[in-house]
Design an enzyme around this catalytic site. Structure first.
Site, PDB file in Angstrom:
ATOM      1  N   PHE A  80     -14.027 -19.013 -20.145  1.00  0.00           N
ATOM      2  CA  PHE A  80     -13.164 -18.787 -21.290  1.00  0.00           C
ATOM      3  C   PHE A  80     -12.561 -20.127 -21.699  1.00  0.00           C
ATOM      4  CE2 PHE A  80     -11.869 -14.051 -20.619  1.00  0.00           C
ATOM      5  CZ  PHE A  80     -13.039 -13.659 -21.245  1.00  0.00           C
ATOM      6  N   LYS A  88     -23.158 -12.119  -9.121  1.00  0.00           N
ATOM      7  CA  LYS A  88     -21.924 -11.391  -9.437  1.00  0.00           C
ATOM      8  C   LYS A  88     -22.147  -9.885  -9.348  1.00  0.00           C
ATOM      9  CE  LYS A  88     -19.615 -14.763 -12.507  1.00  0.00           C
ATOM     10  NZ  LYS A  88     -20.586 -15.871 -12.454  1.00  0.00           N
ATOM     11  N   HIS A 122     -24.571 -17.586 -14.782  1.00  0.00           N
ATOM     12  CA  HIS A 122     -23.172 -17.164 -14.843  1.00  0.00           C
ATOM     13  C   HIS A 122     -23.133 -15.642 -14.853  1.00  0.00           C
ATOM     14  CE1 HIS A 122     -18.947 -17.767 -15.286  1.00  0.00           C
ATOM     15  NE2 HIS A 122     -18.897 -17.095 -16.414  1.00  0.00           N
ATOM     16  N   CYS A 173     -13.292 -19.742 -15.377  1.00  0.00           N
ATOM     17  CA  CYS A 173     -14.474 -19.360 -14.600  1.00  0.00           C
ATOM     18  C   CYS A 173     -15.391 -20.530 -14.247  1.00  0.00           C
ATOM     19  CB  CYS A 173     -15.273 -18.309 -15.373  1.00  0.00           C
ATOM     20  SG  CYS A 173     -14.246 -17.005 -16.059  1.00  0.00           S
ATOM     21  N   GLU A 208     -26.145 -16.607 -22.713  1.00  0.00           N
ATOM     22  CA  GLU A 208     -26.732 -17.408 -21.630  1.00  0.00           C
ATOM     23  C   GLU A 208     -28.251 -17.327 -21.660  1.00  0.00           C
ATOM     24  OE1 GLU A 208     -26.084 -18.340 -16.884  1.00  0.00           O
ATOM     25  OE2 GLU A 208     -25.302 -16.450 -17.708  1.00  0.00           O
ATOM     26  N   HIS A 218     -17.005 -11.083  -9.899  1.00  0.00           N
ATOM     27  CA  HIS A 218     -16.685 -12.346 -10.557  1.00  0.00           C
ATOM     28  C   HIS A 218     -15.425 -12.922  -9.920  1.00  0.00           C
ATOM     29  CE1 HIS A 218     -16.138 -15.473 -13.333  1.00  0.00           C
ATOM     30  NE2 HIS A 218     -16.426 -14.859 -14.468  1.00  0.00           N
TER      31      HIS A 218
END
Length: 403
Positions: free
Chosen positions: A390, A326, A294, A162, A305, A331
């Site tokens: 990830f 998003k 994010h 990502c 976050e 995403h």
């Protein structure tokens, strides 16, 4: 150290097939997430996504090109053409030799993989098209962009889940800033909305079945999207000399690794990337007006976050605006940072902050101003764009308004 500016932008995503359409959707807080229209959708538990609608590849590419271009490559080329048209830059001679392409993607040609696994395993075919490997390889989009626009300098693809697009744009920024390159096409793309791609993400049990609601106490997971965002990054004096319209200046970039867990994010890792981007840009936390988060809509990401931002900004955190687009386009995995950079450019250039839609109920562990549900007019000079992947790989970009 050379200054780096953005002189062109292009996109295709669930909100629109170009930048003006995407900006309009951001301003309206429009949701591009809806029912998936893909093969075997009835076999999926998750049946929604930020899918590109109204798209016919035959409108843009001939039969021979379609045999070479996976959907993620098609999206990239369309976005790159828009960025090039806006920038007005042309690559020839020495400029072509000193300019290149760095793009991010996570899955690469997943549409091609999905179709050909079906052909071999489900339909029992023993042969596939001879161009399958060059069509599905992760660097396909980069290679085709370099060929279409005569970019003969440093070119490669970044795959960091990502954070792929942010890493790619950060590399492009550093190449120009150091003098290694004069201009770069950069950004990212993804097209994972195929049966196998969605089924794989279902296995993680982090997907929502109804909506993406980042930072809301009622959130229940992320929603996949698809599309591309591509930008022309250019050395400032070169852009100025040719009279280019400058959209924003890239002023800082930082990367970090959590080095802790393959899927669970780390507040410390995210914090190091945020602080590092501000240090690289030589700015104080009080100068930052907006962060494109994010913001995936998962409990793990949103809480981590929020905590990382609160730690990085201290008392200024209460004055920050931070939203997750998003919630509107889904995403885009490896392409997500590129489309989200558009919200940063809109904030700097137009003074409009894209909202976090779907926000229903405050979460005390995400107690920041997430610009809930409605876009907001605000004058900001410096913004950050966060990407946390990830594998614990983090990448944060800092941008500044150019008068």
């Amino acid at each position: 150290m050379y200054r780096v500016v953005i002189t062109g932008a292009g996109t295709i995503n669930a909100l629109g097939h170009d930048v003006p359409q995407t900006f309009e959707a951001f301003r309206e807080g429009r949701c591009g997430i809806g029912p998936l229209d893909i093969r075997d959708v009835d076999r999926l538990a998750v049946k929604i996504g930020g899918q590109v609608r109204g798209y016919d590849e035959a409108d843009h590419f001939n039969r021979q090109q379609i045999s070479l271009y996976d959907r993620f490559t098609q999206f990239t080329l369309l976005a790159a053409r828009q960025a090039m048209a806006q920038s007005g830059i042309e690559f020839s001679g020495e400029l072509a030799d000193r300019s290149g392409v760095v793009l991010g993607t996570s899955g690469g040609g997943l549409t091609t993989q999905d179709e050909n696994y079906r052909a071999v395993y489900e339909e029992g075919k023993n042969r596939v098209h001879p161009f399958i490997v060059p069509k599905l390889m992760n660097n396909a989009a980069t290679s085709h962009v370099s060929m279409e626009f005569n970019l003969r300098g440093p070119s490669f693809t970044v795959a960091t889940a990502c954070a792929s697009s942010n890493h790619a744009m950060g590399m492009a920024f550093q190449m120009i800033r150091s003098g290694m390159a004069r201009a770069m096409l950069t950004g990212g793309s993804e097209s994972m909305l195929v049966f196998g791609g969605v089924k794989a993400w279902e296995g993680l049990r982090v997907m929502s079945k109804d909506a993406c609601r980042p930072f809301s106490a009622t959130r229940n997971g992320m929603v996949q999207g698809e599309g591309a965002g591509v930008f022309v990054f250019e050395e400032y004096e070169h852009a100025k000399a040719r009279g280019a319209n400058i959209l924003a200046e890239v002023i800082g970039f930082s990367m970090s690794s959590d080095a802790s867990d393959i899927v669970m994010p780390s507040k410390q890792g995210a914090n190091r990337a945020i602080v590092g981007a501000m240090r690289d840009a030589q700015i104080n936390p009080s100068e930052v007006g907006y962060i494109n988060a994010h913001g995936t809509g998962t409990a793990a990401n949103d809480k981590t976050e929020s905590a990382a931002v609160a730690d990085a900004f201290g008392s200024h955190a209460d004055k920050l605006m931070m939203s997750s687009t998003k919630s509107m386009h889904g995403h885009l995995i490896g392409g997500t940072g590129a489309v989200e950079l558009l919200a940063c450019i809109m904030a700097l250039k137009d003074g409009v902050i894209a909202p976090t839609i779907g926000y229903e109920e405050p979460d005390p562990e995400c107690a920041l101003d997430v610009v809930p549900n409605e876009a907001r007019e605000a004058d900001v000079d410096v913004v950050l764009s966060n990407a946390f992947a990830f594998g614990g790989l983090n990448a944060v970009l800092a941008l500044r308004k150019v008068p």
